[in-house]
Design a protein around this motif. Structure first.
Motif, short mmCIF file in Angstrom:
data_model
loop_
_atom_site.label_atom_id
_atom_site.label_comp_id
_atom_site.label_asym_id
_atom_site.label_seq_id
_atom_site.Cartn_x
_atom_site.Cartn_y
_atom_site.Cartn_z
N VAL A 96 0.74 -1.13 0.93
CA VAL A 96 -0.06 0.13 -0.19
C VAL A 96 0.83 0.76 -0.05
O VAL A 96 0.08 2.71 0.37
CB VAL A 96 -0.69 0.10 1.39
N GLY A 97 2.47 0.83 -0.60
CA GLY A 97 3.17 2.60 -1.04
C GLY A 97 3.46 2.84 0.22
O GLY A 97 3.28 1.67 1.47
N ILE A 135 -3.61 3.05 2.99
CA ILE A 135 -4.53 2.55 4.25
C ILE A 135 -3.73 1.77 5.28
O ILE A 135 -3.96 0.63 3.98
CB ILE A 135 -5.71 3.25 4.16
N VAL A 136 -3.53 1.95 6.37
CA VAL A 136 -2.92 0.07 7.49
C VAL A 136 -4.26 0.74 8.59
O VAL A 136 -4.59 1.43 8.81
CB VAL A 136 -1.93 0.22 7.80
N CYS A 137 -5.52 -0.45 8.26
CA CYS A 137 -6.44 -0.22 9.56
C CYS A 137 -6.01 -1.81 10.33
O CYS A 137 -6.02 -2.75 10.07
CB CYS A 137 -7.92 -0.37 8.78
N LEU A 156 -12.82 10.41 0.83
CA LEU A 156 -12.03 10.92 -0.04
C LEU A 156 -10.72 9.89 -0.56
O LEU A 156 -10.14 10.02 -1.33
CB LEU A 156 -11.13 11.70 1.27
N ALA A 157 -10.41 8.83 0.61
CA ALA A 157 -9.14 7.99 0.09
C ALA A 157 -9.95 7.37 -1.40
O ALA A 157 -9.23 6.86 -1.82
CB ALA A 157 -9.20 6.65 1.37
N LYS A 158 -11.29 7.43 -0.93
CA LYS A 158 -11.39 6.11 -2.66
C LYS A 158 -11.51 6.94 -3.91
O LYS A 158 -10.81 6.28 -4.71
CB LYS A 158 -13.32 5.91 -2.37
N THR A 159 -11.50 8.35 -3.29
CA THR A 159 -11.78 9.19 -5.18
C THR A 159 -9.99 9.17 -4.75
O THR A 159 -9.60 9.91 -6.59
CB THR A 159 -12.00 10.58 -4.22
N ARG A 160 -8.93 8.92 -4.44
CA ARG A 160 -7.55 9.40 -4.46
C ARG A 160 -7.44 8.13 -5.27
O ARG A 160 -5.35 7.95 -5.26
CB ARG A 160 -6.82 9.39 -3.06
N GLY A 161 -7.88 6.60 -4.47
CA GLY A 161 -7.57 5.85 -5.39
C GLY A 161 -6.82 4.61 -4.49
O GLY A 161 -6.06 3.83 -4.84
N LEU A 162 -7.22 4.71 -2.30
CA LEU A 162 -6.23 4.47 -1.44
C LEU A 162 -6.40 3.11 -2.16
O LEU A 162 -7.88 2.65 -1.55
CB LEU A 162 -6.21 5.58 -0.69
N LYS A 163 -5.46 1.45 -1.50
CA LYS A 163 -6.53 0.25 -1.37
C LYS A 163 -5.74 0.35 0.57
O LYS A 163 -5.01 1.25 1.17
CB LYS A 163 -4.77 -0.12 -1.52
N GLY A 194 -16.58 1.19 -2.41
CA GLY A 194 -15.84 1.55 -3.97
C GLY A 194 -15.04 1.36 -3.74
O GLY A 194 -13.73 1.34 -4.42
N GLY A 195 -13.94 0.92 -2.54
CA GLY A 195 -12.58 1.31 -2.58
C GLY A 195 -12.11 -0.14 -2.41
O GLY A 195 -12.74 -0.97 -2.21
N GLU A 196 -10.74 -0.19 -2.76
CA GLU A 196 -10.12 -1.65 -2.47
C GLU A 196 -10.02 -2.07 -1.17
O GLU A 196 -8.45 -1.55 -0.92
CB GLU A 196 -9.13 -2.01 -3.69
N SER A 197 -9.93 -3.16 -0.43
CA SER A 197 -9.65 -3.33 0.57
C SER A 197 -8.89 -4.81 0.34
O SER A 197 -9.14 -5.66 -0.72
CB SER A 197 -10.79 -4.18 1.46
N LEU A 198 -7.39 -5.13 0.77
CA LEU A 198 -6.67 -6.30 1.07
C LEU A 198 -6.63 -7.23 1.98
O LEU A 198 -6.51 -6.26 3.20
CB LEU A 198 -5.03 -5.87 0.46
N TYR A 199 -7.09 -8.41 2.27
CA TYR A 199 -7.32 -9.26 3.55
C TYR A 199 -5.72 -10.20 3.83
O TYR A 199 -5.58 -10.37 2.93
CB TYR A 199 -8.61 -9.84 3.19
#
Length: 290
Positions: A96-97, A135-137, A156-163, A194-199
């Motif tokens: 995630v960067g 993002i790290v959750c 805002l995060a989704k608009t910016r395309g953050l995973k 509509g965001g992308e989540s990695l599990y």
């Protein structure tokens, strides 16, 4: 149809290793369950290997210290595999960067401690949402607050395309008698928006790969047919075990105790209705691990 059993000992001889959940099975976040501890000690005494497979967002050393504090003795388990360690490997691999916005409580700071298992870990810096590359959750800022409070930031995060890297796929957990939201609830909301989540925890494959590596590090190469997954999460522990072709023991007196009518043991009719609704069929069910 699931088989309701009275004790782990009824079936334990068929398995060389357990992939055992923690919260809701071995403890409630505040104290150990004595019967569960005794069952795991007895299993180890007959030669079984206990891998604690947990969706905790913390490193395994931190989880071990927590278990010490709440009275889970080290002689009832062999090794720990956490979703936190699996997710940390992905984060330090740059998933995630390099600049990340952390959603979680201060106690989760150990998630960002250096990871020795990677040769060239990516440098990670915690920043505000406006500067973040991802993002790290590890959990909500406030476990009692409804996840919907995060909608403005997530938009805002989704608009910016953050995973969003989710370190704990659990939706809820019971701390004593109090139900709390987990990181999985936020990741679910972000995905719905509509965001992308990695599990990286149960029921997803990375944590099971880590659990098998932990077994290998102990010198054991155990076939799936000789591994039993144990847990109270129908869409984490049971779904994950079934997805890995591992037999599963469902603890009905954890998260689903109301739905399954579990006191000492589940009500068979309510259990059947619950499992049918969830479209899951664990091989075995027991009220609480014992």
């Amino acid at each position: 149809m699931t088989r309701i059993i009275e004790s782990l000992a009824e079936i334990s001889s068929a398995y060389d290793a357990l992939f055992c959940d923690l919260w809701g099975c071995v403890h409630d976040g505040l104290r150990a369950f004595p019967a569960a501890v005794a069952a795991l000690q007895a299993y180890k005494a007959q030669g079984g290997i206990v891998v604690l497979v947990t969706n905790s967002p913390r490193p395994r050393a931190s989880v071990a210290r927590q278990l010490d504090r709440i009275g889970v003795p080290r002689d009832c388990w062999d090794v720990i595999a956490t979703s936190g360690d699996s997710a940390r490997a992905a984060m330090f691999g740059g998933a995630v960067g390099h600049k990340v916005w952390h959603i979680g409580e201060p106690q989760d700071a150990s998630f960002f401690e250096p990871l020795q298992m990677l040769d060239n870990p990516a440098p990670i810096t915690r920043v505000g949402l406006d500067e973040a590359e991802g993002i790290v959750c590890t959990g909500p800022f406030d476990p009692q607050a409804d996840p919907s409070v995060m909608r403005p930031q997530f938009l805002l995060a989704k608009t910016r395309g953050l995973k969003l890297l989710c370190a704990n796929p659990d939706i809820v957990v019971d701390r004593g008698e109090t139900r709390e939201w987990c990181a999985g609830a936020l990741a679910q909301l972000y995905t719905e928006m509509g965001g992308e989540s990695l599990y990286f925890g149960k029921p997803h494959p990375p944590i099971y790969d880590l659990a098998r590596r932990r077994l290998s590090q102990l010198g054991h190469d155990i076939a799936n047919a000789r591994i039993l997954a144990v847990g109270d999460g129908i869409f984490t522990d049971v779904q994950g075990g079934m997805g890995e072709n591992i037999d599963t023991l469902f603890i009905s007196g954890g998260l689903a105790r109301a739905e399954t009518g579990t006191a000492e043991q589940p009500d068979p009719a309510l259990l059947a209705r619950f499992l049918t609704g969830a479209q899951m069929e664990p091989g075995y069910t027991i009220g609480m691990l014992r």
